[in-house]
Enzyme design. Structure first.
Site, short mmCIF file in Angstrom:
data_model
loop_
_atom_site.label_atom_id
_atom_site.label_comp_id
_atom_site.label_asym_id
_atom_site.label_seq_id
_atom_site.Cartn_x
_atom_site.Cartn_y
_atom_site.Cartn_z
N TYR A 87 17.94 28.01 23.36
CA TYR A 87 17.57 26.95 22.42
C TYR A 87 16.09 27.12 22.01
O TYR A 87 15.75 27.07 20.83
CB TYR A 87 17.79 25.58 23.06
CG TYR A 87 17.45 24.42 22.15
CD1 TYR A 87 18.33 24.02 21.14
CD2 TYR A 87 16.25 23.73 22.29
CE1 TYR A 87 18.01 22.96 20.30
CE2 TYR A 87 15.93 22.66 21.45
CZ TYR A 87 16.82 22.28 20.46
OH TYR A 87 16.50 21.23 19.63
N LYS A 113 14.61 27.85 18.18
CA LYS A 113 13.70 26.97 17.43
C LYS A 113 12.36 27.65 17.13
O LYS A 113 11.75 27.39 16.09
CB LYS A 113 13.50 25.65 18.19
CG LYS A 113 14.79 24.82 18.29
CD LYS A 113 15.33 24.41 16.91
CE LYS A 113 16.51 23.46 16.99
NZ LYS A 113 16.98 23.00 15.68
N SER A 170 11.96 22.15 16.58
CA SER A 170 11.83 21.37 17.82
C SER A 170 10.49 21.72 18.46
O SER A 170 9.97 22.83 18.26
CB SER A 170 12.95 21.74 18.79
OG SER A 170 12.69 21.19 20.07
N1 LIG Z 1 17.72 14.99 19.86
C1 LIG Z 1 16.64 15.62 20.26
O1 LIG Z 1 16.05 15.33 21.32
C2 LIG Z 1 16.08 16.74 19.43
C3 LIG Z 1 14.83 17.23 19.76
C4 LIG Z 1 14.30 18.27 19.01
C5 LIG Z 1 15.01 18.80 17.96
N2 LIG Z 1 16.23 18.30 17.67
C6 LIG Z 1 16.96 18.91 16.55
O2 LIG Z 1 17.26 17.93 15.60
C7 LIG Z 1 18.46 18.27 14.92
C8 LIG Z 1 19.40 17.08 14.93
O3 LIG Z 1 19.63 16.69 16.26
P1 LIG Z 1 20.41 15.35 16.64
O4 LIG Z 1 19.83 14.87 17.90
O5 LIG Z 1 20.49 14.46 15.49
O6 LIG Z 1 21.84 15.98 16.99
P2 LIG Z 1 23.30 15.40 16.75
O7 LIG Z 1 24.19 16.23 17.61
O8 LIG Z 1 23.34 13.93 16.89
O9 LIG Z 1 23.58 15.75 15.20
C9 LIG Z 1 23.72 17.07 14.78
C10 LIG Z 1 24.65 17.13 13.58
O10 LIG Z 1 24.76 18.50 13.21
C11 LIG Z 1 26.13 18.80 12.97
N3 LIG Z 1 26.38 20.21 13.25
C12 LIG Z 1 26.36 20.84 14.44
N4 LIG Z 1 26.70 22.12 14.29
C13 LIG Z 1 26.92 22.32 12.97
C14 LIG Z 1 27.31 23.44 12.19
N5 LIG Z 1 27.56 24.64 12.75
N6 LIG Z 1 27.43 23.29 10.86
C15 LIG Z 1 27.23 22.09 10.27
N7 LIG Z 1 26.90 21.00 10.96
C16 LIG Z 1 26.74 21.11 12.30
C17 LIG Z 1 26.89 17.90 13.92
O11 LIG Z 1 28.23 17.71 13.50
C18 LIG Z 1 26.06 16.63 13.88
O12 LIG Z 1 26.50 15.77 12.87
C19 LIG Z 1 19.02 19.50 15.63
O13 LIG Z 1 18.65 20.65 14.90
C20 LIG Z 1 18.31 19.49 16.96
O14 LIG Z 1 18.17 20.77 17.53
C21 LIG Z 1 16.79 17.29 18.37
#
Ligand SMILES: NC(=O)c1ccc[n+]([C@@H]2O[C@H](COP(=O)([O-])OP(=O)(O)OC[C@H]3O[C@@H](n4cnc5c(N)ncnc54)[C@H](O)[C@@H]3O)[C@@H](O)[C@H]2O)c1
Length: 365
Positions: A271, A275, A256
């Site tokens: 968080y 990251k 992130s």
């Molecule tokens: N959405 C944002 O703004 C953003 C920004 C920067 C980074 N990210 C990163 O991107 C990645 C995906 O984010 P997203 O927005 O798609 O989130 P999301 O919540 O839509 O999807 C995350 C997925 O990970 C799965 N998950 C969570 N914990 C788990 C575990 N312990 N074991 C296995 N699966 C697990 C969930 O079931 C879900 O399907 C994450 O690592 C998040 O930190 C997201």
């Protein structure tokens, strides 16, 4: 076209012949000084605002064969319209790359595909991971394995991806904190499709708006366990399978921008720390595993419009996030797709240990 050509000829007749800038005796240094000394008045009078642009196009398709395969015309200059809002390509269609199309592609585009690769994607049940899985299916993957802790969504996502792409897709209900389960699931992928070529680790959670002074240590540990230890356990299991098969591989860790900057206004130290750990882990692993031909890179998204952020409590903060982003929007759920495919493909073969920030410009300010 004839009228356009006339416009150009007329313009060149009316234009005064250019005057030499310097008298022949002027020294080179005087010429250089004069070239750089421009008064403010001159600058104001030199503001360039053309109303049309003369264009010459040289091409075998040109209509003007008599004039050496060239076309000449002018295009009017109009004020630049405001850029349209980004429309996400949330089309339901998933069109896999077939052999016929692949064989017709130029070598550069072939290299940018993931043709024939076995790909494991964690967090692929929904959100960014799910869309990266779809993109890999379209870009030529041989088979896709989704690892996710959410049984219902994960199973649905795998079934949908298979139905729409026709590719072999499997779902493993695996929590990325569970090393034993991960090892067994990765071995199963090897048995089903062969050793993995690519890991995309997108599983992750976010706690935000929690002050460090009141952060429950158990929650802190849980988040580090999922985001950081989970990245390690997945990379270790998939890396070992690549090494055992003597296969080159690409590991993509979704980190992130919060691993490099501190977000505003919400407080989310855990968080951000998790990251930052993922990014440094990725770089260290890239150095360690280059000898095995395994590349490790991070994707660091800015604020993305996914379920993770679709909570009413964040509405007011989203306005601030957008105002601090040069593109004035959150990322669409498919905005990581191209980068993911590129990092998974052989086109990024000399790229390892990178952390690619993809944030609409947020980290520029
Ligand atoms: N959405 C944002 O703004 C953003 C920004 C920067 C980074 N990210 C990163 O991107 C990645 C995906 O984010 P997203 O927005 O798609 O989130 P999301 O919540 O839509 O999807 C995350 C997925 O990970 C799965 N998950 C969570 N914990 C788990 C575990 N312990 N074991 C296995 N699966 C697990 C969930 O079931 C879900 O399907 C994450 O690592 C998040 O930190 C997201």
């Amino acid at each position: 076209m004839a009228a356009a050509a006339r416009t150009i000829r007329l313009a060149s007749r009316l234009a005064p012949a250019p005057r030499p800038l310097f008298a022949s005796g002027a020294t080179a240094s005087a010429a250089r000084r004069a070239a750089f000394s421009v008064s403010a008045r001159q600058l104001r009078s030199e503001v360039i605002k053309e109303t049309e642009i003369p264009v010459s196009v040289y091409s075998p398709d040109s209509k003007g064969v008599a004039s050496g395969n060239s076309d000449h015309f002018t295009i009017p200059v109009r004020p630049v319209p405001k850029a349209p809002e980004h429309a996400s390509e949330e089309s339901d269609e998933i069109k896999p790359l077939d052999d016929r199309v692949y064989n017709q592609m130029p070598r550069t585009l072939q290299k940018m595909s993931v043709k024939g690769k076995v790909i494991i994607i964690t967090g692929g049940a929904r959100g960014l991971g799910n869309h990266m899985a779809r993109a890999c299916a379209e870009a030529g993957a041989k088979a896709i394995a989704i690892f996710d802790a959410n049984q219902e969504l994960g199973d649905e996502a795998a079934a949908e991806l298979h139905q729409k792409s026709g590719l072999p897709v499997s779902f493993f209900k695996v929590d990325v904190r569970d090393g034993n389960a991960i090892n067994v699931a990765v071995q199963n992928v090897v048995d089903l499709y062969g050793a993995p070529d690519v890991l995309v680790n997108s599983a992750g959670i976010a706690d935000s708006n929690i002050k460090a002074e009141t952060y429950d240590p158990a929650m802190f540990r849980r988040l580090i366990d999922i985001n950081l230890t989970g990245s390690f356990l997945m990379a270790q299991a998939v890396g070992r399978a690549m090494m055992d098969a003597g296969k080159p591989g690409s590991i993509i860790l979704v980190a992130s921008m919060s691993g490099s900057i501190v977000n505003y206004p919400q407080e989310q130290s855990c968080y951000n720390a998790s990251k930052a750990g993922v990014i440094q882990f990725g770089k260290s692993l890239a150095a360690e595993w280059a000898k095995y031909n395994i590349r490790v890179n991070c994707i660091s998204p800015g604020y993305m419009d996914t379920a993770l952020n679709r909570v009413p409590a964040l509405d007011a903060q989203k306005k601030i996030w957008k105002s601090l982003t040069p593109q004035e929007r959150l990322g669409a759920v498919d905005d990581l797709n191209g980068l993911c495919v590129f990092l998974a493909s052989d086109a990024s073969g000399f790229m390892t240990g990178s952390n690619v920030i993809i944030d609409g410009g947020y980290t520029l300010y």
